[in-house]
Design an enzyme around this catalytic site. Sequence first.
Site, PDB file in Angstrom:
ATOM      1  N   CYS A  10       1.084  -1.201   0.097  1.00  0.00           N
ATOM      2  CA  CYS A  10      -0.162  -0.216  -0.041  1.00  0.00           C
ATOM      3  C   CYS A  10       0.826   1.529   0.234  1.00  0.00           C
ATOM      4  O   CYS A  10       2.197   1.049  -0.062  1.00  0.00           O
ATOM      5  CB  CYS A  10      -0.660  -0.262   1.111  1.00  0.00           C
ATOM      6  SG  CYS A  10       0.027  -0.044   2.652  1.00  0.00           S
ATOM      7  N   CYS A  83      -6.770   1.733  -3.072  1.00  0.00           N
ATOM      8  CA  CYS A  83      -7.732   3.314  -2.155  1.00  0.00           C
ATOM      9  C   CYS A  83      -6.000   4.066  -3.155  1.00  0.00           C
ATOM     10  O   CYS A  83      -5.580   4.796  -2.133  1.00  0.00           O
ATOM     11  CB  CYS A  83      -7.279   3.383  -0.878  1.00  0.00           C
ATOM     12  SG  CYS A  83      -7.891   4.871  -0.046  1.00  0.00           S
ATOM     13  N   CYS A  87       1.029   1.959  -8.832  1.00  0.00           N
ATOM     14  CA  CYS A  87       1.100   0.845  -9.117  1.00  0.00           C
ATOM     15  C   CYS A  87       2.592   0.858  -8.561  1.00  0.00           C
ATOM     16  O   CYS A  87       3.206   1.184  -9.646  1.00  0.00           O
ATOM     17  CB  CYS A  87       0.522   0.295 -10.476  1.00  0.00           C
ATOM     18  SG  CYS A  87      -1.155   0.693 -10.792  1.00  0.00           S
TER      19      CYS A  87
END
Length: 236
Positions: A10, A83, A87
């Site tokens: 994340c 969210c 990438c």
Amino acid sequence: MGKPVVAFVCTHNACRSQIAEAMAHQFASDVMLAHSAGTRPAKNVNPDAARLLASEYGSDVASLEPKSLSHLPNVDILITMGCGVECPSLPAMYHEDWGLEDPTGKGDDALLRTMHVIQQLIIGLRARIVAGEFDRERLASNLKALGDSNRLRIIELLWDGCERCARDLLSELEITQPTLSHHMAALRDAGIVRSRKDGRWTHYQLDHDVLDAIAALLGQSITYHASEPEADSPRS
């Protein structure tokens, strides 16, 4: 392939991906090597996430710390948490995005809901790995394990999800104890059946998650091949 390396990524590696790594260690360490990282790592792990992981799941959180992508080993399965995460340009055999909103700052209830969702996703990912979604040889081996009438009958006997003793299974089958042990070893190796020793008898239980994952893979394969255009007929 052995155990695949799974990376949970994340933005800050402070909450969602840390939860996923902790859950993977707890619920799926037998089939995957789990790591986590962030595209822009924070200085510290979300203290509320660490607190709830420890209190609700008994996770060891002492060593948790945000890490950059450079700390990851070679990745087989890349899971981005969603969210708006950037990438990452990581080579991986497979990439999947779980599309989870960041619960940071939204209170314990939001964190616990996210933890529950991640737990279920981890359990599902484990089943997919065991089923052979990422390893065709494993899938072929699992299908071979199912290709026996006695084993299919054993699955029927375990279908309700309850544990059954080997002695009870033998009473329903026209096979010997050594033959039953051979069949159960094949089903255990495929991950389709779990076993538990109790005294001189072994108890068995069907893993529906793995069996469902195998069925889903077969369905995808059939759908894919059915949608392929037929080759042009040879002209006379």
